[in-house]
Design an enzyme around this catalytic site. Structure first.
Site, PDB file in Angstrom:
ATOM      1  N   GLY A  35      46.876 -54.684 -31.033  1.00 41.21           N
ATOM      2  CA  GLY A  35      46.385 -54.808 -32.400  1.00 41.21           C
ATOM      3  C   GLY A  35      47.213 -54.195 -33.493  1.00 41.21           C
TER       4      GLY A  35
ATOM      5  CD  GLU B  98      44.701 -55.047 -23.273  1.00 46.05           C
ATOM      6  OE1 GLU B  98      44.211 -55.632 -24.271  1.00 46.05           O
ATOM      7  OE2 GLU B  98      44.059 -54.865 -22.232  1.00 46.05           O
ATOM      8  N   PRO B  99      50.000 -54.423 -26.538  1.00 51.23           N
ATOM      9  CG  PRO B  99      52.113 -53.421 -26.776  1.00 51.23           C
ATOM     10  CD  PRO B  99      50.880 -53.426 -25.901  1.00 51.23           C
TER      11      PRO B  99
ATOM     12  CB  CYS C 250      47.153 -86.524 -43.274  1.00 53.64           C
ATOM     13  SG  CYS C 250      48.573 -87.604 -43.101  1.00 53.64           S
TER      14      CYS C 250
HETATM   15  C1  LIG Z   1      45.028 -60.634 -28.734  1.00 48.90           C
HETATM   16  C2  LIG Z   1      44.782 -59.460 -27.871  1.00 48.90           C
HETATM   17  C3  LIG Z   1      45.741 -58.451 -27.766  1.00 48.90           C
HETATM   18  C4  LIG Z   1      47.011 -58.428 -28.577  1.00 48.90           C
HETATM   19  O1  LIG Z   1      46.760 -58.205 -29.924  1.00 48.90           O
HETATM   20  P1  LIG Z   1      48.024 -58.025 -30.919  1.00 48.90           P
HETATM   21  O2  LIG Z   1      47.386 -57.917 -32.229  1.00 48.90           O
HETATM   22  O3  LIG Z   1      48.857 -59.241 -30.778  1.00 48.90           O
HETATM   23  O4  LIG Z   1      48.726 -56.779 -30.496  1.00 48.90           O
HETATM   24  C5  LIG Z   1      45.502 -57.423 -26.878  1.00 48.90           C
HETATM   25  N1  LIG Z   1      44.370 -57.382 -26.135  1.00 48.90           N
HETATM   26  C6  LIG Z   1      43.421 -58.330 -26.219  1.00 48.90           C
HETATM   27  C7  LIG Z   1      42.206 -58.224 -25.373  1.00 48.90           C
HETATM   28  C8  LIG Z   1      43.597 -59.396 -27.086  1.00 48.90           C
HETATM   29  O5  LIG Z   1      42.646 -60.330 -27.183  1.00 48.90           O
END
Ligand SMILES: *Cc1c(COP(=O)(O)O)cnc(C)c1O
Length: 417
Positions: free
Chosen positions: A239, A273-274, A343
């Site tokens: 995130g 989880e980036p 379109c």
């Molecule tokens: C989309 C998502 C991420 C990655 O988010 P980013 O904003 O791209 O870092 C990580 N974990 C989960 C569960 C997600 O749905």
């Protein structure tokens, strides 16, 4: 360091002029810098050095197997949200033991595939999903490694479509119900509890929401430990935002430091989880101006990339920088709406951009390495763009431009006509 920079009045990716790529492959084309990808990943790896951790790159940001392969070689794990993404990770040489599986709607087949592959953990988002996973694992004679994704009810302060940590969102288990759900999970024979998971949204430009969510999760961890629930890891999701225009997100080092202040003493492996913050700045979308057009007093630059290629502006009203690849001075500066051939009035890449343009000019949309190609579609029966990865002074086609035959594949008219 910016891996897209100007040399002799033309924009280059590493040492390759973008004009050379457009000449060889046409447009629209996504161009990724392998050096930028590596640098963005390594910023996290360096910030996490010295603590037990796993960086699970969020595949949905950019799932090209060349991107995944490069990150796998650097030691990355992966956060997947479908069986298709698992197949990509495996095809790219990713280690299934470093894969976490997120998402609110995992199918029975997807669960079985991930169990057979031996993934690191399922991030389970509901009690119903937990029951299904217990059953599927039992049928395979396996135990499913599980974290429960809790929804901490935190406002991430981002676009409503990418905020996931509010009680009203579909994501996660209300944090107040987590304790009871962990108790149920412990009683399931084919569930193996590994940790706690939380992800509150995307494109966050401040640390406060991350820290607020973490505080709530820490309270939960204390309760779970008091209940005797065995925990091995804490997954804090992705995130972290990027700079598209005037945003000022903290660098990964500051973000990680803020987390580590609270997590280093927990005795848990820290997972993150980036997605966007690794891939976005590593890519651009190259597009050519087809026509210039004036309606009433509005100026339009009609380009050959459209919302089907790059959906973010249309879907989130996202602002993305648009730059000429070879700036010119022999045309008047005008405020252009940069639009595609699709379109829909919502089909724009940018509005009101001050540019000096002539038909045939090459433009590039910056920050397109994340949620660019992966959100593309065939709307208006447009073949999807080619993808290129640059490494030093060479470029490699990592996905062919789709053909008309690709567009029609698998379709047929009714029989007998
Ligand atoms: C989309 C998502 C991420 C990655 O988010 P980013 O904003 O791209 O870092 C990580 N974990 C989960 C569960 C997600 O749905």
């Amino acid at each position: 360091m910016d891996h897209f920079h100007s040399e002799h009045n033309e924009l280059c990716c590493e040492s390759v002029p973008l004009t050379a790529i457009a000449r060889a492959l046409g447009t629209p084309t996504y161009v990724y810098s392998s050096a930028a990808l590596a640098a963005n990943y390594l910023a996290y790896a360096e910030a996490l050095a010295g603590t037990d951790h796993l960086i699970c790159y969020a595949v949905k940001a950019n799932s090209n197997i060349a991107v995944l392969n490069q990150l796998a070689r650097l030691g990355a794990g992966f956060d997947i949200v479908s069986g298709g993404e698992l197949a990509r990770v495996l095809a790219a040489g990713g280690d299934p033991a470093r894969v976490v599986f997120s998402g609110v709607g995992k199918s029975t087949a997807e669960m079985a595939e991930a169990l057979r592959a031996g993934i690191h953990c399922f991030n389970v988002e509901s009690a119903a999903e937990l029951e299904r996973l217990d059953r599927v694992a039992g049928e395979l004679g396996l135990r499913a490694p599980v974290s429960l994704r809790v929804n901490p009810d935190i406002d991430a302060g981002t676009h409503p479509y990418i905020a996931t940590g509010l009680a009203e969102n579909k994501f996660g288990l209300p944090i107040g119900e987590a304790r009871a759900c962990y108790a149920r999970a412990r009683a399931m024979r084919h569930i193996d509890i590994r940790g706690v998971d939380c992800h509150i949204g995307s494109q966050l430009t401040a640390l406060a929401p991350f820290e607020a969510a973490l505080q709530r999760v820490l309270l939960l961890i204390a309760e779970l430990r008091a209940d005797g629930v065995p925990l091995r890891h804490l997954d804090l999701g992705g995130g972290l935002g990027v700079r598209y225009g005037d945003e000022n997100p903290p660098p990964p080092a500051d973000y990680v430091a803020a987390l580590r202040r609270h997590t280093d003493t927990l005795g848990l492996c820290l997972l993150i989880e980036p997605g966007r913050s690794i891939a976005a700045s590593a890519g651009v979308l190259l597009t050519r101006v087809e026509y210039l057009k004036e309606n009433q007093s509005r100026h339009f630059a009609i380009v050959d990339a459209a919302m089907n290629d790059l959906l973010r502006p249309a879907l989130y009203q996202a602002w993305m920088a648009i730059e000429p690849v070879t700036p010119r001075h022999d045309a008047p500066e005008r405020r252009y709406d940069v639009v595609g051939p699709v379109c829909e009035t919502g089909d724009f890449l940018g509005r009101g951009r001050s540019l000096r343009l002539a038909a045939g000019d090459l433009l590039c949309v910056r920050g397109a390495g994340a949620y660019g190609f992966t959100m593309s579609s065939n709307y208006n029966s447009r073949p999807r763009a080619a993808e290129v990865m640059v490494a030093g002074d060479r470029f490699h086609v990592v996905r062919d431009r789709e053909t008309t035959a690709d567009l029609l594949r698998g379709e047929r008219p009714l029989p007998g006509s």
